[in-house]
Design a protein around this motif. Structure first.
Motif, short mmCIF file in Angstrom:
data_model
loop_
_atom_site.label_atom_id
_atom_site.label_comp_id
_atom_site.label_asym_id
_atom_site.label_seq_id
_atom_site.Cartn_x
_atom_site.Cartn_y
_atom_site.Cartn_z
N GLY A 105 1.07 -1.18 -0.14
CA GLY A 105 -0.01 -0.14 0.01
C GLY A 105 0.78 1.25 0.13
O GLY A 105 0.61 2.06 -0.84
N LEU A 106 1.89 1.27 0.72
CA LEU A 106 2.75 2.56 1.14
C LEU A 106 3.41 2.74 -0.22
O LEU A 106 3.53 3.92 -0.70
N GLU A 107 3.93 1.79 -1.03
CA GLU A 107 4.68 1.91 -2.38
C GLU A 107 3.79 2.29 -3.32
O GLU A 107 4.12 2.77 -4.46
N LEU A 108 2.56 2.02 -3.30
CA LEU A 108 1.33 2.47 -4.34
C LEU A 108 0.83 3.61 -3.71
O LEU A 108 -0.10 3.98 -4.46
N GLY A 109 1.12 4.15 -2.83
CA GLY A 109 0.61 5.72 -2.42
C GLY A 109 -0.44 5.68 -1.43
O GLY A 109 -0.86 6.66 -1.07
N ALA A 110 -0.62 4.56 -0.63
CA ALA A 110 -1.71 4.43 0.45
C ALA A 110 -0.92 4.46 1.67
O ALA A 110 -0.76 3.41 2.36
N LEU A 166 0.15 2.55 7.79
CA LEU A 166 -0.12 2.78 9.85
C LEU A 166 -0.76 2.23 10.33
O LEU A 166 -0.47 1.46 11.19
N TYR A 167 -1.88 1.66 9.67
CA TYR A 167 -2.64 0.46 10.25
C TYR A 167 -1.98 -0.67 10.33
O TYR A 167 -2.12 -1.29 11.52
N GLY A 168 -1.18 -1.31 9.31
CA GLY A 168 -0.37 -2.38 9.42
C GLY A 168 0.42 -2.34 10.38
O GLY A 168 0.68 -3.50 11.31
N ILE A 169 1.25 -1.26 10.52
CA ILE A 169 2.27 -1.13 11.37
C ILE A 169 1.80 -1.23 13.03
O ILE A 169 2.38 -1.96 13.90
N LEU A 229 7.17 0.06 -16.42
CA LEU A 229 8.12 0.19 -15.46
C LEU A 229 7.54 0.31 -14.07
O LEU A 229 7.83 -0.28 -13.25
N ALA A 230 6.17 1.05 -14.23
CA ALA A 230 5.39 1.11 -13.08
C ALA A 230 4.80 -0.30 -12.40
O ALA A 230 4.84 -0.25 -11.01
N ASP A 231 4.77 -1.06 -13.20
CA ASP A 231 4.12 -2.29 -12.63
C ASP A 231 5.16 -3.07 -11.95
O ASP A 231 5.03 -4.11 -11.31
N LEU A 232 6.38 -2.88 -12.22
CA LEU A 232 7.51 -3.51 -11.32
C LEU A 232 7.49 -3.40 -9.99
O LEU A 232 7.47 -4.29 -9.12
N ILE A 233 6.71 -2.11 -9.63
CA ILE A 233 6.76 -2.12 -8.17
C ILE A 233 5.87 -2.74 -7.35
O ILE A 233 6.21 -3.55 -6.38
N PRO A 234 4.51 -2.88 -7.71
CA PRO A 234 3.69 -3.79 -7.05
C PRO A 234 4.00 -5.33 -7.20
O PRO A 234 3.82 -6.10 -6.36
N THR A 235 4.66 -5.69 -8.32
CA THR A 235 5.12 -7.14 -8.73
C THR A 235 6.32 -7.24 -7.54
O THR A 235 6.23 -8.50 -6.95
N PHE A 236 7.21 -6.54 -7.37
CA PHE A 236 8.31 -6.76 -6.52
C PHE A 236 7.76 -7.00 -5.20
O PHE A 236 8.14 -7.79 -4.36
N ASP A 237 6.83 -6.19 -4.85
CA ASP A 237 6.15 -6.34 -3.63
C ASP A 237 5.50 -7.33 -3.29
O ASP A 237 5.55 -8.00 -2.36
N SER A 238 4.70 -7.59 -4.27
CA SER A 238 3.75 -8.97 -3.95
C SER A 238 4.55 -10.20 -3.91
O SER A 238 3.90 -11.13 -3.37
N ILE A 239 5.84 -10.52 -4.41
CA ILE A 239 6.29 -11.71 -4.19
C ILE A 239 7.15 -11.53 -2.91
O ILE A 239 7.68 -12.59 -2.24
N ASN A 240 7.16 -10.46 -2.00
CA ASN A 240 7.72 -10.49 -0.78
C ASN A 240 9.19 -10.93 -0.85
O ASN A 240 9.34 -11.78 -0.02
#
Lengths: 174, 441
Positions: free
Chosen positions: B169-174, B179-182, B422-433
């Protein structure tokens, strides 16, 4: 675990599969000859009764002092039939080349690169046989048992600066 | 009149403006002779620096210090406009020699090293390693220790998934999601601190059991914390699951088909998001997972959104598992009563010669694990966590091979993003954790 996999292996490849045994905890294990490993793996993947569709872990071990010295270990799993097998391949130090299995399971790519990086075992036919973690200029293979524990291998030459804590000394002393 | 520099955009005035080759450097970028090792390469010429932005391949280095690359991975991306034409990964910046370190420590001393693999879910690594050694020792641990391991693991699974979702969420702007997650994660980490004395690097398990029992009133406190975590997870879900921006960024990006996922060696939530219902907790139950009732969420499309949804559902399933464990747990021993494996209680060490000897031998020589080899695998937060252990009968591992859960997923990242923006790299990299600690060992 069932003995079906190892029994089928022994029957299909009487020469290439040297020994089958039941490991700790009932795991199916088999010793396979080095040159036949790709062939055995192809059978394991394509035979419908085996259906090993994934290679979750490939690694190597250095048994220093034994002959043959190295061993490559393939852990295979079938997510469809829910069984596992472990293939062990002895690799002598004089001939560190093993056929690749990346054409069967693309997931084995980085594991084979890791074995090359850490043990110096080359996988023939691998599309990109480079080091994985260490830098290209690194000398030696760190997980070999005769690789020294102490020492430094900097990527660029270290500058000879004055060490505030240990006083001046020759660079690269430890 | 030839005047180079900013005003002309580096155009060669002798060439016809707009013709092929006008404004190009004398040699294509990338073919300049490489400087020898250790030498400082020649700087770009002003002509090269001033060349106009042309629509051909551009190499962009993302990382290793790019915030979205989580600080450790270098992605070399070849861009055509905004589309990723090709990509290569360069890893190893966090490599610290996990296997070599463990080969030179006693079996018990390996636990702190395993903590630092996936530092968000340390107890799962502890459990995986302990199970591998116990497999080699043919050791069965008491029931309460099994439950405590499951409780620790599942709390850490929730923490791990929360971290992924909030960072995504953070890296996609939310930022609110983060804050809730932490907040939720810190609540659980406080409970873990009460259980094992540390928030992150727990070192909770021992060979033959766990290090300490749950303190009094801990179960009630944890249940209350879980209620609050559920509320927060509901808030996160409300903020993300139907959020238009989040949907646009994650749906149909980073898609992996079921066949590809299996072939690439995926495991855990990423494999299940692609539609393959394989979970080691169900396929080869270890500890007490066969006594617990829980579901395996499975995705349909294998895109980033499905990977997010699978994790959200796994948080709820872990919550179910925890509540069942709290009901089923009974008081009892938390470690085997065999002083070949577990340190004797202190009164016995100070009062009897046998206790003192056992203590001394365990500390100095370590646990004597029978010679042999075994591969043990558990379901960690990101997938299959495997340990291939070889013992020569001594107090130290002869070989400790780590199968890090995130390894094949990171290796597959170039396949997943090729041809996308290139923008899709960010959520993809996040979602593989990808967790640098475990992948780079």
């Amino acid at each position: 675990m069932s003995k079906a996999v190892t029994a089928a292996l022994k029957e299909k490849f009487p020469d290439a599969v040297q020994e089958v045994y039941e490991g700790v905890g009932g795991d199916d294990c088999a010793f396979v000859k080095k040159d036949a490993v790709a062939e055995v793996c192809r059978f394991l993947k394509e035979d419908p009764a085996m259906a090993f569709n994934m290679a979750p872990y490939v690694t190597a071990v250095d048994y220093l002092g034994q002959e043959p010295r190295f061993e490559v270990v393939y852990n295979l799993v079938s997510t469809r039939l829910n069984h596992r097998v472990r293939l062990r391949v002895k690799v002598p130090e004089s001939d560190l080349e093993v056929p690749t299995v990346t054409h069967l399971w693309r997931g084995a790519d980085w594991f084979e690169r890791y074995c090359f990086d850490m043990y110096g075992i080359r996988f023939l036919g691998h599309p990109d046989m480079r080091r994985l973690f260490m830098y290209d200029e690194f000398v030696g293979h760190p997980l070999r048992k005769d690789y020294p524990l102490k020492g430094r291998q900097p990527l660029t030459a270290e500058r000879n600066f004055r060490d505030l804590y240990r006083g001046p000394g020759p660079s690269g002393r430890d | 009149m030839a005047h180079e520099g900013k005003g002309t955009g580096g155009l060669d005035t002798t060439a016809t403006p707009g013709s092929l080759g006008a404004g190009q450097p004398s040699h294509p970028i990338g073919t300049a002779p490489e400087a020898a090792f250790g030498e400082v390469p020649e700087a770009f010429s002003p002509r090269e620096m001033d060349a106009p932005l042309h629509a051909k391949r551009m190499i962009v280095n993302m990382g290793p210090s790019h915030p979205a690359m989580h600080g450790v991975t270098r992605a070399v991306v070849a861009l055509e406009g905004e589309t990723i034409a090709d990509m290569k990964l360069d890893i190893g910046f966090l490599h610290r020699g996990f296997e070599k370190s463990c080969e030179n420590a006693t079996w018990t001393q390996c636990f702190p090293y395993t903590d630092r693999l996936n530092y968000i879910s340390a107890i799962m690594n502890n459990t995986g390693f302990a199970l591998a050694v116990e497999k080699l020792c043919r050791l069965d641990i008491p029931d309460r220790a099994k439950y405590l391991r499951v409780v620790g693991s599942e709390i850490h699974r929730i923490c791990d998934h929360l971290t992924l979702v909030s960072a995504m969420g953070l890296e996609l702007g939310a930022m609110t999601v983060f804050l809730y997650g932490i907040e939720a994660r810190d609540l659980l980490w406080d409970r873990l601190a009460e259980l094992c004395g540390a928030r992150l690097t727990s070192s909770y398990c021992r060979i033959g059991g766990v290090s300490r029992d749950a303190p009094e009133g801990w179960i009630e406190k944890t249940t209350a914390s879980l209620d609050r975590v559920n509320e927060l997870v509901g808030e996160i879900s409300g903020l993300l699951t139907r959020n238009r921006i989040f949907l646009d960024r994650t749906r149909d990006t980073g898609k992996v088909s079921r066949e590809d996922a299996i072939d690439l060696g995926f495991a855990g939530p990423c494999l299940r998001a692609s539609g393959e219902p394989y979970d080691i907790r169900k396929a080869a139950p270890y500890l007490v997972y066969d006594r617990l009732d829980f579901d395996i969420p499975v995705g349909e499309h294998g895109d980033n959104f499905d990977r997010y949804l699978v994790r959200m559902e796994e948080i709820r399933q872990s919550d179910r598992i925890l509540r069942q464990c709290f009901q089923q747990m009974e008081p009892g021993e938390i470690a085997v009563k065999d002083f070949h494996y577990v340190l004797p209680p202190k009164p016995q060490v100070y009062g009897t010669i046998e206790g003192l000897m056992a203590h001394f031998k365990l500390i100095m020589d370590g646990i004597q694990v029978p010679a042999g080899e075994a591969y043990s695998y558990t379901e960690a937060a990101n997938g299959e966590l495997g340990f291939y252990v070889v013992s020569d009968g001594g107090g130290r591992p002869y070989k400790l091979g780590l199968r890090a859960p995130g390894w094949p997923m990171l290796a597959a990242l170039p396949y997943m993003v090729k041809g996308s923006l290139l923008a899709d790299l960010i959520p993809t990299f996040d979602s593989i954790n990808m967790i640098g600690g475990e992948v780079e060992q």
